[in-house]
Design an enzyme around this catalytic site. Structure first.
Site, mmCIF file in Angstrom:
data_model
loop_
_atom_site.group_PDB
_atom_site.id
_atom_site.type_symbol
_atom_site.label_atom_id
_atom_site.label_comp_id
_atom_site.label_asym_id
_atom_site.label_seq_id
_atom_site.Cartn_x
_atom_site.Cartn_y
_atom_site.Cartn_z
ATOM 1 N N SER A 133 -5.274 32.616 -10.736
ATOM 2 C CA SER A 133 -5.724 32.077 -12.020
ATOM 3 C C SER A 133 -6.772 31.003 -11.776
ATOM 4 O O SER A 133 -6.497 30.005 -11.096
ATOM 5 C CB SER A 133 -4.548 31.458 -12.778
ATOM 6 O OG SER A 133 -5.062 30.624 -13.811
ATOM 7 N N HIS A 187 -7.471 36.315 -12.765
ATOM 8 C CA HIS A 187 -6.800 36.016 -14.035
ATOM 9 C C HIS A 187 -7.505 34.846 -14.724
ATOM 10 O O HIS A 187 -7.734 33.801 -14.130
ATOM 11 C CB HIS A 187 -5.346 35.652 -13.712
ATOM 12 C CG HIS A 187 -4.468 35.412 -14.895
ATOM 13 N ND1 HIS A 187 -3.843 36.441 -15.581
ATOM 14 C CD2 HIS A 187 -4.078 34.271 -15.500
ATOM 15 C CE1 HIS A 187 -3.100 35.923 -16.559
ATOM 16 N NE2 HIS A 187 -3.224 34.615 -16.540
ATOM 17 N N ASP A 238 -7.451 32.319 -17.934
ATOM 18 C CA ASP A 238 -6.572 31.736 -18.952
ATOM 19 C C ASP A 238 -7.384 31.119 -20.081
ATOM 20 O O ASP A 238 -7.966 30.043 -19.924
ATOM 21 C CB ASP A 238 -5.685 30.668 -18.308
ATOM 22 C CG ASP A 238 -4.562 31.284 -17.489
ATOM 23 O OD1 ASP A 238 -3.853 32.152 -18.030
ATOM 24 O OD2 ASP A 238 -4.409 30.912 -16.313
ATOM 25 N N MET A 282 -7.385 29.286 -23.508
ATOM 26 C CA MET A 282 -6.488 28.452 -24.318
ATOM 27 C C MET A 282 -7.254 27.833 -25.474
ATOM 28 O O MET A 282 -8.376 27.349 -25.285
ATOM 29 C CB MET A 282 -5.887 27.342 -23.456
ATOM 30 C CG MET A 282 -5.141 27.857 -22.243
ATOM 31 S SD MET A 282 -4.283 26.524 -21.403
ATOM 32 C CE MET A 282 -3.639 27.422 -19.976
ATOM 33 N N HIS A 303 -6.137 36.507 -20.213
ATOM 34 C CA HIS A 303 -4.893 36.105 -20.878
ATOM 35 C C HIS A 303 -5.257 35.225 -22.068
ATOM 36 O O HIS A 303 -5.682 34.083 -21.891
ATOM 37 C CB HIS A 303 -4.030 35.345 -19.848
ATOM 38 C CG HIS A 303 -2.746 34.819 -20.373
ATOM 39 N ND1 HIS A 303 -1.948 33.959 -19.647
ATOM 40 C CD2 HIS A 303 -2.085 35.034 -21.536
ATOM 41 C CE1 HIS A 303 -0.869 33.659 -20.342
ATOM 42 N NE2 HIS A 303 -0.926 34.295 -21.504
ATOM 43 N N MET A 349 -4.406 32.983 -24.865
ATOM 44 C CA MET A 349 -3.427 32.080 -25.502
ATOM 45 C C MET A 349 -4.109 31.512 -26.735
ATOM 46 O O MET A 349 -4.528 30.351 -26.792
ATOM 47 C CB MET A 349 -3.020 30.988 -24.498
ATOM 48 C CG MET A 349 -2.082 31.540 -23.430
ATOM 49 S SD MET A 349 -1.984 30.503 -21.963
ATOM 50 C CE MET A 349 -3.367 31.163 -21.026
ATOM 51 N N MET A 382 5.936 35.267 -19.093
ATOM 52 C CA MET A 382 5.617 33.863 -18.814
ATOM 53 C C MET A 382 6.845 33.214 -18.185
ATOM 54 O O MET A 382 7.920 33.166 -18.793
ATOM 55 C CB MET A 382 5.256 33.115 -20.109
ATOM 56 C CG MET A 382 3.969 33.550 -20.790
ATOM 57 S SD MET A 382 2.492 33.517 -19.765
ATOM 58 C CE MET A 382 2.455 31.810 -19.197
ATOM 59 N N GLY A 438 0.143 26.861 -21.206
ATOM 60 C CA GLY A 438 -0.660 25.690 -21.558
ATOM 61 C C GLY A 438 -1.189 24.941 -20.353
ATOM 62 O O GLY A 438 -2.271 24.369 -20.415
ATOM 63 N N PHE A 439 -0.441 24.985 -19.261
ATOM 64 C CA PHE A 439 -0.841 24.188 -18.103
ATOM 65 C C PHE A 439 -0.472 24.897 -16.806
ATOM 66 O O PHE A 439 0.534 25.624 -16.753
ATOM 67 C CB PHE A 439 -0.144 22.817 -18.135
ATOM 68 C CG PHE A 439 -0.420 22.059 -19.393
ATOM 69 C CD1 PHE A 439 -1.602 21.335 -19.544
ATOM 70 C CD2 PHE A 439 0.477 22.112 -20.456
ATOM 71 C CE1 PHE A 439 -1.875 20.671 -20.730
ATOM 72 C CE2 PHE A 439 0.210 21.445 -21.653
ATOM 73 C CZ PHE A 439 -0.972 20.715 -21.785
ATOM 74 N N GLY A 440 -1.281 24.660 -15.786
ATOM 75 C CA GLY A 440 -0.932 25.124 -14.453
ATOM 76 C C GLY A 440 0.016 24.132 -13.794
ATOM 77 O O GLY A 440 0.269 23.041 -14.321
ATOM 78 N N GLY A 441 0.555 24.530 -12.657
ATOM 79 C CA GLY A 441 1.335 23.602 -11.842
ATOM 80 C C GLY A 441 2.730 23.277 -12.336
ATOM 81 O O GLY A 441 3.336 22.306 -11.894
ATOM 82 N N ASP A 473 3.618 35.217 -14.761
ATOM 83 C CA ASP A 473 2.632 34.150 -14.898
ATOM 84 C C ASP A 473 3.309 32.792 -15.025
ATOM 85 O O ASP A 473 3.973 32.511 -16.021
ATOM 86 C CB ASP A 473 1.754 34.426 -16.130
ATOM 87 C CG ASP A 473 0.525 33.530 -16.165
ATOM 88 O OD1 ASP A 473 0.328 32.737 -15.233
ATOM 89 O OD2 ASP A 473 -0.230 33.641 -17.149
ATOM 90 N N GLY A 474 3.134 31.967 -13.987
ATOM 91 C CA GLY A 474 3.610 30.590 -14.036
ATOM 92 C C GLY A 474 4.583 30.262 -12.916
ATOM 93 O O GLY A 474 5.619 30.910 -12.770
ATOM 94 N N GLY A 475 4.199 29.285 -12.102
ATOM 95 C CA GLY A 475 5.113 28.819 -11.062
ATOM 96 C C GLY A 475 5.363 29.809 -9.945
ATOM 97 O O GLY A 475 6.369 29.706 -9.232
ATOM 98 N N GLY A 481 -1.867 30.234 -9.725
ATOM 99 C CA GLY A 481 -2.963 29.279 -9.787
ATOM 100 C C GLY A 481 -2.874 28.295 -8.645
ATOM 101 O O GLY A 481 -3.503 28.452 -7.591
ATOM 102 N N SER A 482 -2.027 27.294 -8.817
ATOM 103 C CA SER A 482 -1.947 26.231 -7.799
ATOM 104 C C SER A 482 -1.567 26.761 -6.423
ATOM 105 O O SER A 482 -2.096 26.296 -5.413
ATOM 106 C CB SER A 482 -0.972 25.129 -8.240
ATOM 107 O OG SER A 482 -0.186 25.511 -9.311
#
Ligand code: DX5
Ligand code: ZN
Length: 228
Positions: free
Chosen positions: A12, A37, A39, A41, A70, A72, A141, A146-149, A177-179, A199-200
């Site tokens: 991402s 990817h 994002d 928003m 994606h 959002m 999700m 809304g946020f990475g990390g 998607d996420g974490g 992402g991170s």
């Protein structure tokens, strides 16, 4: 040919250097990314603002693999055409973004794009039960968008398992998607996921001038996921 459920890693660009998006897309692809990817928003559906169709248009020549967008965004229907024209390969909308999911999905396919549906953490798997024949991807999700990390929400692993059973032999990707990290990836691939957004965990430690860490990070996630 059978549907290809090989593990795919989709970095991402939310975790990339915002002053260098084009070079960052090229760097992660050279380092082994399967998809990129993006994002989007809107500061309304989610409490953060990123970028819109013009950024996607500018990035398209820098992405040789798959541009996975994606959205959002709510309401989303009025923007689908612009993102299709920007060259997206996959357009993913949220179940929670409007009252007419079936209509949005038909619109995406009518634009000649692959259609995805994303589910917020509190949304049950059953939300996609009656649109399975209209989608190419379901995005689970594993954080609140809304946020990475943010940290992976473990309760989502069961949702992935339920979706995998529901999908059966349909040609539908399950994206997470996420974490996603090398620690959490095997939990979801064992449950049936095949596309991992990160992402991170991909961008940490590297940069466009020193992209090798991207490759090592992608490989660490991939080998953990494949070993599940
Ligand atoms: C969250 C985004 C994710 C996010 C993932 O709203 O949809 O794609 O960038 O970031 P990490 O991998 O850092 O959780
Ligand atoms: Zn995303």
């Amino acid at each position: 040919m059978a549907f290809d459920r090989r593990i795919r890693i989709a970095p991402s660009i939310l975790a990339a250097d915002f002053a260098n998006f084009g070079a960052e897309c090229e760097a992660v692809e050279q380092q082994g990314a399967d998809w990129v990817h993006i994002d989007v928003m809107d500061g309304h559906f989610v409490p953060n603002i990123t970028f819109g169709p013009e950024t996607c248009t500018a990035l398209r020549p820098h992405i040789k693999t798959v541009m996975d967008v994606h959205l959002m965004v709510a309401p989303v229907d009025r923007y689908l055409e612009a993102f299709a024209q920007a060259g997206a390969d996959i357009l993913t909308v949220h179940v929670e973004a409007g009252p007419h999911l079936d209509r949005s999905l038909q619109a995406i396919r009518a634009l000649g794009k692959k259609a995805g549906v994303a589910l917020n953490p509190a949304t049950p798997a059953s939300a996609v039960e009656f649109v399975l024949d209209r989608i190419d991807l379901v995005c689970v999700m594993t954080v609140n968008p809304g946020f990475g990390g943010q940290s992976f929400i473990h309760a989502m692993v069961d949702k992935v398992r339920q979706l995998r059973a529901m999908i059966g032999d349909r040609d539908i990707h399950i994206e997470i998607d996420g974490g996603v990290t090398a620690d959490t990836a095997p939990l979801v691939t064992a449950a049936g996921a095949d596309v991992l957004v990160a992402g991170s965990a991909v961008f940490k430690g590297g940069s466009v001038t020193d992209p090798a860490p991207y490759g090592a990070n992608i490989e660490a996630i991939r080998s953990a996921a494949e070993g599940a």
